[in-house]
Scaffold this active site. Structure first.
Site, PDB file in Angstrom:
ATOM      1  N   ASN A 331       1.140  -1.059   0.189  1.00  0.00           N
ATOM      2  CA  ASN A 331      -0.007  -0.287   0.060  1.00  0.00           C
ATOM      3  C   ASN A 331       1.033   1.329   0.370  1.00  0.00           C
ATOM      4  O   ASN A 331       0.675   2.476   0.600  1.00  0.00           O
ATOM      5  CB  ASN A 331      -0.927   0.067   1.234  1.00  0.00           C
ATOM      6  CG  ASN A 331      -2.449   0.446   0.402  1.00  0.00           C
ATOM      7  OD1 ASN A 331      -2.775   1.060  -0.137  1.00  0.00           O
ATOM      8  ND2 ASN A 331      -2.855   1.029   1.870  1.00  0.00           N
ATOM      9  N   HIS A 364      -8.210   3.268   8.702  1.00  0.00           N
ATOM     10  CA  HIS A 364      -9.170   1.534   8.160  1.00  0.00           C
ATOM     11  C   HIS A 364     -10.467   1.854   9.168  1.00  0.00           C
ATOM     12  O   HIS A 364     -11.202   1.230   8.261  1.00  0.00           O
ATOM     13  CB  HIS A 364      -8.128   0.511   8.483  1.00  0.00           C
ATOM     14  CG  HIS A 364      -6.730   1.070   7.433  1.00  0.00           C
ATOM     15  ND1 HIS A 364      -5.587   0.934   7.276  1.00  0.00           N
ATOM     16  CD2 HIS A 364      -6.548  -0.039   6.188  1.00  0.00           C
ATOM     17  CE1 HIS A 364      -5.098   1.500   6.595  1.00  0.00           C
ATOM     18  NE2 HIS A 364      -5.341   0.390   6.114  1.00  0.00           N
TER      19      HIS A 364
END
Length: 489
Positions: A331, A364
């Site tokens: 990521n 998240h």
């Protein structure tokens, strides 16, 4: 595969197909409108009425970017966009929001707050440049001149329409990758997209996407995550089976993520988005690190790459030996945003790593699994670093290869063990699973940490004794030499 996943894949494939059409639109203004229109359409298809969250948060964030003074605009926009995530996820808790809407909101949060950070950084450079010009007695040998660009100036006159176009550009609107506003502007102002190998790059990535998808479907069929929540799993399966189950479930998760991210990259490559000449030295998420504007004069003579929009370096993640290396390749576009806007700007160097990881976990979501997983990573990394110095760093030949393999196995156990918490999500599910394997991951890591501290202290003590012995021997030799000299006299 759920109906949400089917809709998600269809939207991504549609965006990939649209790339060849969008790239051919000659008028840049028209291309921008089409790109934004497609992005809004995708958001509405995936989210329905929940897309209102995206529009409301964008309006609030845009107001912060435009109305707050640049000296504080980045902080206010950050607070607005990340603060809205609280309301968004409370709403999700009570009413339920499609998972892909959550991803859209996450990327939108990074984009809007990111453009505010870009604007503030540019404003600071402009202020420093003006201050430098006023100082007529500046010593040119002591202080290099501060360079500013047209981009720095133009950022100060951003419009709401530009922020809207950037935020809802169909390229990256679903799952990213994150890219800077500069990258977005370059797509419409630079000719690189015309000469980049768009079709070849897309076909190459599609091959990998099909492979990852096949792995995901196969492993998800054989080792579904839901089975790890069933009574049969806890009552009828052995301790070893339960412990090893973290490997295939995390592998399934990786295959799913790789599929989505690779398809997202295909959306970029097919449209020629994020293509830069090799000479510009592009970095993931950041874009060119060297001057590149002059390269447009002979754009047809360069070779191009799409490094800017590569979000995960899959082969490096899989093949690297250590957990620390694996994190660096995972990521990476989001990691760039976190590094530039949180890690480097956090006022305390002592706590900035923890603050960055906490920001990542918060971004998240609010489920306990996000914090078990992400906040647990630095503890394993410190353990790994300790043992790397103890046994791996000085090893060579066959011993080094064997140790590398052992580190690789432990790396994937750590990823899988922590990742299981991310997947199980709720505290009850996490605690039930970890209890069923007697918290062996945390206990073994604590034991290895204690042993590592002991061995490190023993090694340092041995080095100190060796140093004292060497100094004593050197001192003895000096005394003996003095005695011999006196005798000679």
């Amino acid at each position: 595969m759920s109906i949400d996943d089917v809709i998600y894949v269809i939207c991504l494939l549609g965006c990939i197909g649209a790339g060849s059409y969008v790239k051919k639109i000659a008028d840049e203004g028209q291309r921008k409108l089409v790109s934004t229109g497609l992005g809004v359409l995708v958001v509405v298809i995936v989210s329905g009425l929940h897309s209102l969250h995206c529009f409301v948060s964008l309006a609030l964030g845009t107001a912060a970017v435009l109305l707050v003074h640049p000296s504080k605009g980045h902080l206010v926009t950050f607070a607005v966009m990340f603060g809205y995530l609280v309301f968004f996820r409370i709403f999700d808790f009570y009413f339920g929001i499609p998972g892909h809407t959550n991803m859209i909101q996450m990327i939108l949060t990074l984009k809007v707050s990111g453009i505010a950070f870009e604007k503030t950084a540019a404003w600071k450079r402009l202020q420093a440049h003006d201050e430098q010009k006023k100082n007529d007695q500046r010593d040119v040998h002591q202080e290099s001149p501060i360079e500013i660009t047209d981009y720095d100036v133009e950022l100060q006159s951003l419009s709401a329409a530009e922020i809207l176009h950037y935020s809802f550009n169909y390229i990256g609107v679903l799952t990213g990758p994150y890219y800077r506003y500069r990258t977005y502007r370059d797509y419409f102002e630079m000719p690189f997209k015309t000469y980049a190998p768009t079709v070849e790059a897309t076909l190459e990535k599609l091959k990998y996407a099909v492979f990852y998808c096949a792995l995901y479907l196969a492993t998800n069929y054989m080792w579904p995550l839901d089975y790890a929540l069933s009574d049969e799993f806890f009552n009828d399966r052995s301790f070893v089976y339960r412990l090893l189950y973290v490997w295939p479930t995390f592998f399934t998760f990786r295959a799913r993520i790789y599929t989505g991210l690779t398809l997202s990259e295909c959306v970029c490559t097919m449209a020629g988005f994020g293509a830069y000449p090799d000479e510009s030295d592009p970095n993931n998420g950041e874009g060119p690190r060297k001057r590149y504007q002059h390269l447009k004069r002979d754009a047809d003579k360069h070779t191009y790459n799409f490094t800017t929009i590569v979000n995960t370096r899959v082969l490096e993640v899989e093949r690297c030996w250590t957990f620390r290396e694996g994190m660096k390749h995972w990521n990476v576009c989001v990691q760039y945003w976190l590094a530039v806007n949180v890690y480097k700007l956090f006022p305390s160097k002592k706590y900035r790593t923890g603050a960055t990881l906490l920001c990542s976990a918060y971004w998240h979501g609010f489920r306990p699994g996000h914090y078990f997983c992400i906040m647990g990573a630095p503890f394993y990394v410190s353990l790994e670093d300790m043992w790397d110095k103890l046994v791996r760093k000085s090893a060579t030949g066959t011993s080094r290869r064997v140790i590398d393999v052992i580190f690789w196995i432990f790396k994937w156990f750590a990823f899988s063990y922590l990742g299981e918490a991310f997947l199980l999500s709720s505290f009850g599910n996490i605690w039930r699973f970890y209890s069923s394997v007697y918290h062996i991951g945390y206990i073994s890591w604590a034991a290895m940490t204690a042993l590592g501290f002991y061995l490190t202290s023993q090694r340092k003590a041995a080095e100190r004794r060796k140093k004292r012995a060497a100094e004593k021997a050197a001192g003895g030799d000096g005394i003996a030499a003095a005695i011999e000299k006196e005798k000679a006299q």
